[in-house]
Design an enzyme around this catalytic site. Structure first.
Site, PDB file in Angstrom:
ATOM      1  CD1 TRP A  94       4.985   1.652  -4.694  1.00  0.00           C
ATOM      2  CD2 TRP A  94       5.973   1.483  -6.625  1.00  0.00           C
ATOM      3  NE1 TRP A  94       5.579   2.650  -4.831  1.00  0.00           N
ATOM      4  CE2 TRP A  94       6.247   2.796  -6.052  1.00  0.00           C
ATOM      5  CE3 TRP A  94       6.653   1.245  -7.875  1.00  0.00           C
ATOM      6  CZ2 TRP A  94       7.053   3.694  -6.780  1.00  0.00           C
ATOM      7  CZ3 TRP A  94       7.262   2.095  -8.461  1.00  0.00           C
ATOM      8  CH2 TRP A  94       7.563   3.360  -7.929  1.00  0.00           C
ATOM      9  CG  LEU A 122      30.349  -2.336 -21.734  1.00  0.00           C
ATOM     10  CD1 LEU A 122      30.641  -3.496 -20.760  1.00  0.00           C
ATOM     11  CD2 LEU A 122      28.931  -2.469 -22.200  1.00  0.00           C
ATOM     12  CD  GLU A 136       7.871 -11.234  -4.264  1.00  0.00           C
ATOM     13  OE1 GLU A 136       7.816 -11.529  -2.697  1.00  0.00           O
ATOM     14  OE2 GLU A 136       6.900 -11.258  -4.745  1.00  0.00           O
ATOM     15  CD  GLU A 166      -3.063  -1.239   2.195  1.00  0.00           C
ATOM     16  OE1 GLU A 166      -2.960  -0.145   3.189  1.00  0.00           O
ATOM     17  OE2 GLU A 166      -3.979  -1.945   2.242  1.00  0.00           O
ATOM     18  CB  THR A 201      14.127  -4.279   1.271  1.00  0.00           C
ATOM     19  OG1 THR A 201      14.262  -4.462   2.657  1.00  0.00           O
ATOM     20  CG2 THR A 201      13.101  -3.402   0.880  1.00  0.00           C
TER      21      THR A 201
HETATM   22  P1  TGC Z   1       5.101 -12.279  11.373  1.00  0.00           P
HETATM   23  O1  TGC Z   1       4.535 -12.102  12.745  1.00  0.00           O
HETATM   24  O2  TGC Z   1       6.748 -12.429  11.540  1.00  0.00           O
HETATM   25  O3  TGC Z   1       4.506 -13.541  10.786  1.00  0.00           O
HETATM   26  C1  TGC Z   1       3.286 -13.933  10.662  1.00  0.00           C
HETATM   27  C2  TGC Z   1       3.054 -15.632  10.528  1.00  0.00           C
HETATM   28  O4  TGC Z   1       3.502 -15.659   9.155  1.00  0.00           O
HETATM   29  C3  TGC Z   1       4.594 -16.632   9.361  1.00  0.00           C
HETATM   30  N1  TGC Z   1       5.645 -16.196   8.578  1.00  0.00           N
HETATM   31  C4  TGC Z   1       5.646 -17.040   7.371  1.00  0.00           C
HETATM   32  N2  TGC Z   1       5.037 -17.916   6.845  1.00  0.00           N
HETATM   33  C5  TGC Z   1       5.607 -18.576   5.567  1.00  0.00           C
HETATM   34  N3  TGC Z   1       6.372 -17.815   4.874  1.00  0.00           N
HETATM   35  C6  TGC Z   1       6.904 -16.803   5.085  1.00  0.00           C
HETATM   36  N4  TGC Z   1       8.027 -16.227   4.387  1.00  0.00           N
HETATM   37  C7  TGC Z   1       6.713 -16.239   6.504  1.00  0.00           C
HETATM   38  N5  TGC Z   1       7.088 -14.950   7.379  1.00  0.00           N
HETATM   39  C8  TGC Z   1       6.477 -15.300   8.405  1.00  0.00           C
HETATM   40  C9  TGC Z   1       5.212 -16.317  10.995  1.00  0.00           C
HETATM   41  O5  TGC Z   1       5.705 -17.601  11.483  1.00  0.00           O
HETATM   42  C10 TGC Z   1       3.778 -16.145  11.575  1.00  0.00           C
HETATM   43  O6  TGC Z   1       3.128 -17.162  11.544  1.00  0.00           O
HETATM   44  P2  TGC Z   1       2.368 -17.622  12.951  1.00  0.00           P
HETATM   45  O7  TGC Z   1       1.750 -19.070  12.797  1.00  0.00           O
HETATM   46  O8  TGC Z   1       2.834 -17.499  14.361  1.00  0.00           O
HETATM   47  O9  TGC Z   1       1.146 -16.747  13.024  1.00  0.00           O
HETATM   48  O10 TGC Z   1       4.995 -11.246  10.622  1.00  0.00           O
HETATM   49  P3  TGC Z   1       5.278  -9.459  10.544  1.00  0.00           P
HETATM   50  O11 TGC Z   1       4.280  -8.734  10.374  1.00  0.00           O
HETATM   51  O12 TGC Z   1       6.183  -9.359  11.803  1.00  0.00           O
HETATM   52  O13 TGC Z   1       6.115  -9.524   9.068  1.00  0.00           O
HETATM   53  C11 TGC Z   1       7.278 -10.179   8.871  1.00  0.00           C
HETATM   54  C12 TGC Z   1       7.934  -9.458   7.604  1.00  0.00           C
HETATM   55  C13 TGC Z   1       8.454  -8.264   8.070  1.00  0.00           C
HETATM   56  C14 TGC Z   1       9.169 -10.626   7.393  1.00  0.00           C
HETATM   57  C15 TGC Z   1       7.158  -9.792   6.548  1.00  0.00           C
HETATM   58  O14 TGC Z   1       5.936  -9.144   6.714  1.00  0.00           O
HETATM   59  C16 TGC Z   1       7.748  -9.441   5.162  1.00  0.00           C
HETATM   60  O15 TGC Z   1       8.148 -10.446   4.580  1.00  0.00           O
HETATM   61  N6  TGC Z   1       7.718  -8.174   4.404  1.00  0.00           N
HETATM   62  C17 TGC Z   1       8.320  -7.813   3.219  1.00  0.00           C
HETATM   63  C18 TGC Z   1       6.946  -7.551   2.430  1.00  0.00           C
HETATM   64  C19 TGC Z   1       7.301  -8.174   0.746  1.00  0.00           C
HETATM   65  O16 TGC Z   1       8.070  -9.013   0.853  1.00  0.00           O
HETATM   66  N7  TGC Z   1       6.294  -7.616   0.086  1.00  0.00           N
HETATM   67  C20 TGC Z   1       6.041  -8.057  -1.136  1.00  0.00           C
HETATM   68  C21 TGC Z   1       4.866  -7.760  -1.999  1.00  0.00           C
HETATM   69  S1  TGC Z   1       4.803  -8.567  -3.541  1.00  0.00           S
HETATM   70  C22 TGC Z   1       5.998  -7.796  -4.511  1.00  0.00           C
HETATM   71  O17 TGC Z   1       6.711  -7.393  -4.251  1.00  0.00           O
HETATM   72  C23 TGC Z   1       5.992  -8.378  -6.057  1.00  0.00           C
HETATM   73  S2  TGC Z   1       7.237  -7.962  -6.915  1.00  0.00           S
HETATM   74  C24 TGC Z   1       6.963  -8.609  -8.582  1.00  0.00           C
HETATM   75  C25 TGC Z   1       7.642  -9.786  -8.509  1.00  0.00           C
HETATM   76  O18 TGC Z   1       7.393 -10.745  -7.938  1.00  0.00           O
HETATM   77  O19 TGC Z   1       8.229  -9.999  -9.751  1.00  0.00           O
HETATM   78  P1  FAD Z   2       9.795   0.740   2.805  1.00  0.00           P
HETATM   79  O1  FAD Z   2       8.984  -0.473   3.592  1.00  0.00           O
HETATM   80  O2  FAD Z   2       9.320   1.971   3.065  1.00  0.00           O
HETATM   81  O3  FAD Z   2      11.110   0.540   3.037  1.00  0.00           O
HETATM   82  C1  FAD Z   2      12.114   1.760   2.755  1.00  0.00           C
HETATM   83  C2  FAD Z   2      13.653   1.655   3.392  1.00  0.00           C
HETATM   84  O4  FAD Z   2      13.733   1.246   4.920  1.00  0.00           O
HETATM   85  C3  FAD Z   2      14.070   0.223   2.854  1.00  0.00           C
HETATM   86  O5  FAD Z   2      15.568   0.455   2.707  1.00  0.00           O
HETATM   87  C4  FAD Z   2      13.785  -0.904   3.897  1.00  0.00           C
HETATM   88  O6  FAD Z   2      14.732  -1.999   3.821  1.00  0.00           O
HETATM   89  C5  FAD Z   2      13.950  -0.222   5.031  1.00  0.00           C
HETATM   90  N1  FAD Z   2      13.192  -0.792   6.354  1.00  0.00           N
HETATM   91  C6  FAD Z   2      12.050  -1.191   6.123  1.00  0.00           C
HETATM   92  N2  FAD Z   2      11.656  -1.657   7.438  1.00  0.00           N
HETATM   93  C7  FAD Z   2      12.882  -1.643   8.161  1.00  0.00           C
HETATM   94  C8  FAD Z   2      13.339  -2.117   9.340  1.00  0.00           C
HETATM   95  N3  FAD Z   2      12.340  -2.852  10.197  1.00  0.00           N
HETATM   96  N4  FAD Z   2      14.444  -2.164   9.880  1.00  0.00           N
HETATM   97  C9  FAD Z   2      15.434  -1.727   8.832  1.00  0.00           C
HETATM   98  N5  FAD Z   2      15.217  -1.188   7.743  1.00  0.00           N
HETATM   99  C10 FAD Z   2      13.955  -1.128   7.391  1.00  0.00           C
HETATM  100  N6  FAD Z   2       3.863  -5.107  -4.094  1.00  0.00           N
HETATM  101  C11 FAD Z   2       2.960  -5.977  -4.342  1.00  0.00           C
HETATM  102  O7  FAD Z   2       2.001  -6.022  -3.419  1.00  0.00           O
HETATM  103  N7  FAD Z   2       2.720  -6.523  -5.732  1.00  0.00           N
HETATM  104  C12 FAD Z   2       3.444  -6.138  -6.555  1.00  0.00           C
HETATM  105  O8  FAD Z   2       3.045  -6.698  -7.755  1.00  0.00           O
HETATM  106  C13 FAD Z   2       4.470  -5.392  -6.612  1.00  0.00           C
HETATM  107  N8  FAD Z   2       5.227  -5.208  -7.846  1.00  0.00           N
HETATM  108  C14 FAD Z   2       6.137  -4.196  -7.546  1.00  0.00           C
HETATM  109  C15 FAD Z   2       7.077  -3.919  -8.822  1.00  0.00           C
HETATM  110  C16 FAD Z   2       7.896  -2.858  -8.530  1.00  0.00           C
HETATM  111  C17 FAD Z   2       8.572  -2.548  -9.765  1.00  0.00           C
HETATM  112  C18 FAD Z   2       8.504  -2.241  -7.245  1.00  0.00           C
HETATM  113  C19 FAD Z   2       9.614  -1.185  -7.205  1.00  0.00           C
HETATM  114  C20 FAD Z   2       7.730  -2.673  -6.034  1.00  0.00           C
HETATM  115  C21 FAD Z   2       6.715  -3.667  -6.373  1.00  0.00           C
HETATM  116  N9  FAD Z   2       5.878  -3.835  -5.130  1.00  0.00           N
HETATM  117  C22 FAD Z   2       4.775  -4.663  -5.148  1.00  0.00           C
HETATM  118  C23 FAD Z   2       6.242  -3.351  -3.935  1.00  0.00           C
HETATM  119  C24 FAD Z   2       7.453  -3.671  -3.103  1.00  0.00           C
HETATM  120  O9  FAD Z   2       7.081  -5.122  -2.574  1.00  0.00           O
HETATM  121  C25 FAD Z   2       7.725  -2.854  -2.084  1.00  0.00           C
HETATM  122  O10 FAD Z   2       8.470  -1.712  -2.747  1.00  0.00           O
HETATM  123  C26 FAD Z   2       8.879  -3.406  -1.085  1.00  0.00           C
HETATM  124  O11 FAD Z   2       8.103  -4.431  -0.283  1.00  0.00           O
HETATM  125  C27 FAD Z   2       9.416  -2.364   0.027  1.00  0.00           C
HETATM  126  O12 FAD Z   2       8.160  -1.666   0.327  1.00  0.00           O
HETATM  127  P2  FAD Z   2       8.513  -0.058   0.414  1.00  0.00           P
HETATM  128  O13 FAD Z   2       8.731   0.423  -1.182  1.00  0.00           O
HETATM  129  O14 FAD Z   2       7.391   0.547   0.903  1.00  0.00           O
HETATM  130  O15 FAD Z   2       9.612   0.404   1.174  1.00  0.00           O
END
Ligand code: TGC
Ligand code: FAD
Length: 388
Positions: free
Chosen positions: A166, A342, A367, A137, A369
């Site tokens: 995003w 390059l 996915e 969001e 950071t």
């Molecule tokens: P937390 O309390 O740690 O976890 C909640 C529950 O989930 C479990 N868990 C997982 N389970 C499966 N897979 C994982 N990777 C898991 N990580 C945690 C955890 O054990 C717990 O389970 P339970 O049974 O105790 O309830 O949750 P939190 O809110 O503290 O967050 C943890 C954190 C920061 C690691 C997580 O929120 C996170 O990974 N944040 C990053 C967000 C992110 O990666 N967003 C991606 C959006 S999609 C995207 O970017 C698409 S890009 C396009 C492309 O792919 O090409």
């Molecule tokens: P923020 O969370 O605001 O982070 C900013 C900086 O703070 C980063 O350096 C981070 O590492 C740091 N930071 C954050 N928390 C902490 C902490 N606890 N301790 C220390 N440092 C911290 N999302 C979707 O849901 N679906 C999609 O299809 C999707 N596609 C994407 C495509 C593109 C091209 C891009 C750029 C992003 C996409 N995303 C998508 C979003 C993406 O998953 C987020 O940008 C990413 O998860 C990081 O979130 P943010 O940009 O809000 O950065």
């Protein structure tokens, strides 16, 4: 310059089956013939090559490691090799395939009802329908648990309000997976294109992933039938399980981008003359090439083992974090180094290294950071979460 032949310093091909090598060759040829011819222009004009969607569908690349519903039912190494070859071309097409297969199809496959699976999976697999995944969001990316988007149950419907930012494929998606807060916790919903109150808008002016569609989604009193709730999605954990699939694919994919940059830097430094000698004859240049080769080989070994663990069902999310964190860093550092090697030419679209470098900045961020994966590993090591 020579065409790409792959990079296999440790004879890792000996670990691949004939089928896996054949799949890699098919995708490599497809990328050479269909993607690379226009990618520089697409990137400059910020155009996603939509015309390739039916082709990747026909090749069976969408949801290729899922079972049933027309999916190719490939193993995880074959799936990884597909993403590696696609990302050798451009991270944008790999992103499309990752989102469609690992985030949308996997999500419906794992958490959907039989009706939802039959309705969407065959069309998504063929590329006849496009999906997007709305978790991030405007005010929460790394911390999706603080999402504001809400879904309120009213009779046989849910009413959704909020926004997503995003989101890959947002404006072209026929179906959006929307994560929203309900009284029972965070759940996944299917919102179809054209539903009143659901609007999408492209994000313009990106420096990275220019040949990919990235959008904002707006939900204002969007009324959807309760059948559009993914019945088996339970809390944020279900969303994180989808991310595991995509992060696995990215760990493989970025090796392709790194290999492409290494290859171009090597070829260039053999051809380019400076101070009357080939660049490749200088020790500093050789040191850079040796570092690149070492890091790519280490990354190849990581994903090979990762696929084995996934195939045998013992893969943990922190194993994936180690590979996503390392391999994105490795690929970005190699792209930066190759761009530098390059010289001025490295800043031009004619060469691939600048485009890969910009793409990889985004791939390192999405996915999870680099920092978030560091914290996931920190928790795995110490048992102490340090996210907040
Ligand atoms: P937390 O309390 O740690 O976890 C909640 C529950 O989930 C479990 N868990 C997982 N389970 C499966 N897979 C994982 N990777 C898991 N990580 C945690 C955890 O054990 C717990 O389970 P339970 O049974 O105790 O309830 O949750 P939190 O809110 O503290 O967050 C943890 C954190 C920061 C690691 C997580 O929120 C996170 O990974 N944040 C990053 C967000 C992110 O990666 N967003 C991606 C959006 S999609 C995207 O970017 C698409 S890009 C396009 C492309 O792919 O090409
Ligand atoms: P923020 O969370 O605001 O982070 C900013 C900086 O703070 C980063 O350096 C981070 O590492 C740091 N930071 C954050 N928390 C902490 C902490 N606890 N301790 C220390 N440092 C911290 N999302 C979707 O849901 N679906 C999609 O299809 C999707 N596609 C994407 C495509 C593109 C091209 C891009 C750029 C992003 C996409 N995303 C998508 C979003 C993406 O998953 C987020 O940008 C990413 O998860 C990081 O979130 P943010 O940009 O809000 O950065």
């Amino acid at each position: 310059m020579e065409s790409f032949k792959g990079l296999d310093f440790y004879n890792l091909d000996e670990l691949l089956t004939q089928e896996e090598k054949m799949i890699r060759k098919t995708v490599r040829d497809f990328v050479d013939k269909e993607l690379l011819k226009n990618i520089a222009e697409n990137y400059e004009k910020a155009l996603f090559p939509k015309e390739l969607i039916p082709k990747v569908g026909a090749l069976g690349l969408l949801g290729a490691n899922l079972k049933g519903y027309g999916c190719a039912e490939l193993g995880n190494t074959a799936y990884g090799l597909i993403l590696q070859e696609l990302e050798r071309g451009d991270s944008g097409l790999r992103s499309f395939v990752s989102v469609q297969g690992s985030l949308v199809m996997y999500h419906i496959h794992t958490f959907g009802s039989e009706v939802q699976k039959k309705k969407w999976l065959p069309k998504l697999q063929k590329g006849e329908a496009i999906g997007c995944f709305g978790l991030t969001e405007p005010d929460s990316g790394s911390d999706p648990s603080s999402m504001k988007t809400k879904a309120e149950k009213k009779g046989g419907h849910y009413i959704l309000n909020g926004s997503k930012a995003w989101i890959t494929n947002g404006t072209v998606a026929d179906v959006a997976v929307i994560w929203a807060r309900t009284k029972e916790g965070i759940r996944g919903f299917l919102v179809e294109k054209g539903t009143p109150g659901f609007e999408t808008r492209d994000i313009k002016g990106k420096l990275a992933l220019r040949a990919s569609i990235t959008s904002e989604l707006f939900l204002s009193d969007v009324k959807i039938p309760e059948e559009n709730l993914l019945p088996h999605s339970e809390g944020l954990k279900s969303a994180l399980m989808c991310l595991n699939q995509a992060r696995f694919g990215i760990s493989w994919g970025v090796i392709g981008a790194a290999e492409a940059c290494y290859h171009q830097a090597l070829e260039y430094s053999k051809e380019r003359i400076a101070f009357k000698k080939q660049l490749a004859s200088y020790q500093i240049v050789q040191q850079k090439l040796a570092w690149m080769l070492t890091e790519i080989t280490k990354a190849q070994l990581l994903v090979w083992r990762l696929s084995q663990l996934k195939d045998q069902g013992t893969l943990k999310h922190y194993h994936i974090s180690l590979a996503k964190r390392n391999n994105c860093w490795m690929a970005l550092e190699i792209a930066r180094m190759a761009r530098d090697m390059l010289g001025a030419n490295g800043t031009a679209y004619e060469y691939i290294v600048g485009r890969h470098m910009c793409n990889l900045e985004a791939v390192k961020t999405y996915e999870g950071t680099h920092d978030i994966h560091t914290l996931i590993l920190g928790e795995a090591i110490t048992g102490i979460p340090a996210f907040s």
